[in-house]
Design a protein around this motif. Structure first.
Motif, PDB file in Angstrom:
ATOM      1  N   HIS A   1       6.257  69.107 -35.015  1.00  0.00           N
ATOM      2  CA  HIS A   1       6.053  67.657 -34.980  1.00  0.00           C
ATOM      3  C   HIS A   1       4.936  67.190 -34.046  1.00  0.00           C
ATOM      4  N   PHE A   2       4.547  68.020 -33.053  1.00  0.00           N
ATOM      5  CA  PHE A   2       3.622  67.520 -32.045  1.00  0.00           C
ATOM      6  C   PHE A   2       2.534  68.524 -31.678  1.00  0.00           C
ATOM      7  N   TYR A   3       1.400  67.983 -31.287  1.00  0.00           N
ATOM      8  CA  TYR A   3       0.346  68.779 -30.674  1.00  0.00           C
ATOM      9  C   TYR A   3       0.656  68.916 -29.180  1.00  0.00           C
ATOM     10  N   SER A   4       0.142  69.995 -28.578  1.00  0.00           N
ATOM     11  CA  SER A   4       0.354  70.225 -27.155  1.00  0.00           C
ATOM     12  C   SER A   4      -0.835  70.987 -26.582  1.00  0.00           C
ATOM     13  N   TYR A   5      -1.463  70.417 -25.589  1.00  0.00           N
ATOM     14  CA  TYR A   5      -2.581  71.082 -24.920  1.00  0.00           C
ATOM     15  C   TYR A   5      -2.104  72.352 -24.213  1.00  0.00           C
ATOM     16  N   ARG A   6      -0.990  72.255 -23.500  1.00  0.00           N
ATOM     17  CA  ARG A   6      -0.513  73.413 -22.751  1.00  0.00           C
ATOM     18  C   ARG A   6      -0.081  74.536 -23.703  1.00  0.00           C
ATOM     19  N   ARG A   7       0.559  74.194 -24.783  1.00  0.00           N
ATOM     20  CA  ARG A   7       0.962  75.222 -25.750  1.00  0.00           C
ATOM     21  C   ARG A   7      -0.264  75.916 -26.341  1.00  0.00           C
ATOM     22  N   ALA A   8      -1.284  75.124 -26.703  1.00  0.00           N
ATOM     23  CA  ALA A   8      -2.513  75.709 -27.248  1.00  0.00           C
ATOM     24  C   ALA A   8      -3.177  76.628 -26.228  1.00  0.00           C
ATOM     25  N   THR A   9      -3.152  76.211 -24.954  1.00  0.00           N
ATOM     26  CA  THR A   9      -3.740  77.030 -23.886  1.00  0.00           C
ATOM     27  C   THR A   9      -2.978  78.346 -23.733  1.00  0.00           C
ATOM     28  N   HIS A  10      -1.657  78.275 -23.730  1.00  0.00           N
ATOM     29  CA  HIS A  10      -0.845  79.481 -23.583  1.00  0.00           C
ATOM     30  C   HIS A  10      -1.017  80.434 -24.762  1.00  0.00           C
ATOM     31  N   ARG A  11      -1.317  79.886 -25.919  1.00  0.00           N
ATOM     32  CA  ARG A  11      -1.517  80.723 -27.109  1.00  0.00           C
ATOM     33  C   ARG A  11      -2.953  81.240 -27.224  1.00  0.00           C
ATOM     34  N   GLY A  12      -3.813  80.781 -26.343  1.00  0.00           N
ATOM     35  CA  GLY A  12      -5.209  81.193 -26.396  1.00  0.00           C
ATOM     36  C   GLY A  12      -5.981  80.574 -27.532  1.00  0.00           C
ATOM     37  N   GLU A  13      -5.540  79.412 -28.015  1.00  0.00           N
ATOM     38  CA  GLU A  13      -6.230  78.742 -29.122  1.00  0.00           C
ATOM     39  C   GLU A  13      -7.461  77.999 -28.609  1.00  0.00           C
ATOM     40  N   PRO A  14      -8.545  77.979 -29.367  1.00  0.00           N
ATOM     41  CA  PRO A  14      -9.791  77.389 -28.892  1.00  0.00           C
ATOM     42  C   PRO A  14      -9.844  75.860 -28.984  1.00  0.00           C
ATOM     43  N   ASP A  15      -8.877  75.241 -29.608  1.00  0.00           N
ATOM     44  CA  ASP A  15      -8.896  73.785 -29.771  1.00  0.00           C
ATOM     45  C   ASP A  15      -7.456  73.301 -29.893  1.00  0.00           C
TER      46      ASP A  15
END
Length: 252
Positions: free
Chosen positions: A228-242
């Motif tokens: 349901h949601f975007y998350s900056y911290r989750r993306a960072t922990h997953r190593g995603e570029p955006d």
């Protein structure tokens, strides 16, 4: 897929919604209703998502957004801003029908305010820096400049990162303790030298301390719910570029 619009009982009778990531046209790692112009997403997809978001809450309204900087400035809005001339601020207030105030988040707390009697609404972006600096206080003061009364204002805090997902270090906690030793209550013990910070509870405290008596916190964790949601911290922990950004909206 339909757009998720989460509403608050505290704001009944006011056009508003805390939108999730479903129902948009973006693809890839920002798939869904990404409205973040600072992302690497296709600008045409972002524009279509912003149109869909507006139609989901107040069809025909003019969407207004700002250049958010994690500060404490609130601006009064009388007309939409051009994309290249958005003021650098973290909150907006208006008394003009037909304007839809939009706050973008991806873990920070979106806060919507309304004084129904005065016909004044506000929207704030409360990350930890802005919350500590007083962005909600600035929003309430700006609303009062338009005729609102803080004893009549209702507020709602939308999806944001929850304590279980928000580990911070000692230095972070010391910033809050330096502002007010009582802020210790917003931190729970974690691994050595770290704490779990309750952003939602802290923002609630700041709003009630300012004299607003009706505050509703939706209790939705952006980090834990990737459906349901975007998350900056989750993306960072997953190593995603955006990462994507969701939008929260309020208007007259």
């Amino acid at each position: 897929m339909s757009i998720d619009v989460f509403c608050a009982a505290a704001l009944d009778g006011v056009k508003h919604g805390f939108l999730g990531r479903r129902g948009g046209v973006s693809t890839g790692i920002v798939a869904g209703l990404n409205v973040g112009m600072g992302s690497a997403d296709d600008p045409a997809a972002i524009a279509e998502n912003r149109r869909r978001a507006t139609d989901a809450v107040l069809p025909g309204a003019a969407l207004v957004s700002i250049y958010q900087v994690h500060g404490h400035d609130a601006v009064s809005v009388t007309a939409p801003f051009a994309p290249d001339s958005r003021p650098r601020a973290d909150a907006m207030v208006t008394d003009r029908p037909g304007l839809l105030l939009g706050i973008l988040t991806a873990d920070c707390a979106p806060v919507m305010f309304a004084d129904r009697a005065a016909g004044v609404v506000g929207a704030a972006h409360a990350g930890w820096k802005g919350a500590l600096a007083g962005i909600t206080d600035s929003t309430i003061t700006a609303m009062e400049a338009l005729g609102a009364d803080r004893t009549r204002i209702a507020a709602a805090i939308g999806p944001c990162i929850a304590p279980a997902s928000y580990e911070v270090d000692d230095g972070f906690a010391r910033r809050f303790a330096a502002s007010d030793p009582a802020n210790e209550r917003f931190f729970a013990p974690a691994r050595d030298g770290h704490h779990q910070f309750d952003l939602e509870a802290y923002v609630t405290h700041r709003i009630t301390a300012a004299g607003v008596t009706r505050v509703e916190a939706l209790g939705l964790d952006t980090y834990a719910d990737d459906t349901h949601f975007y998350s900056y911290r989750r993306a960072t922990h997953r190593g995603e570029p955006d990462y994507g950004r969701q939008i929260s909206l309020i208007g007259l």
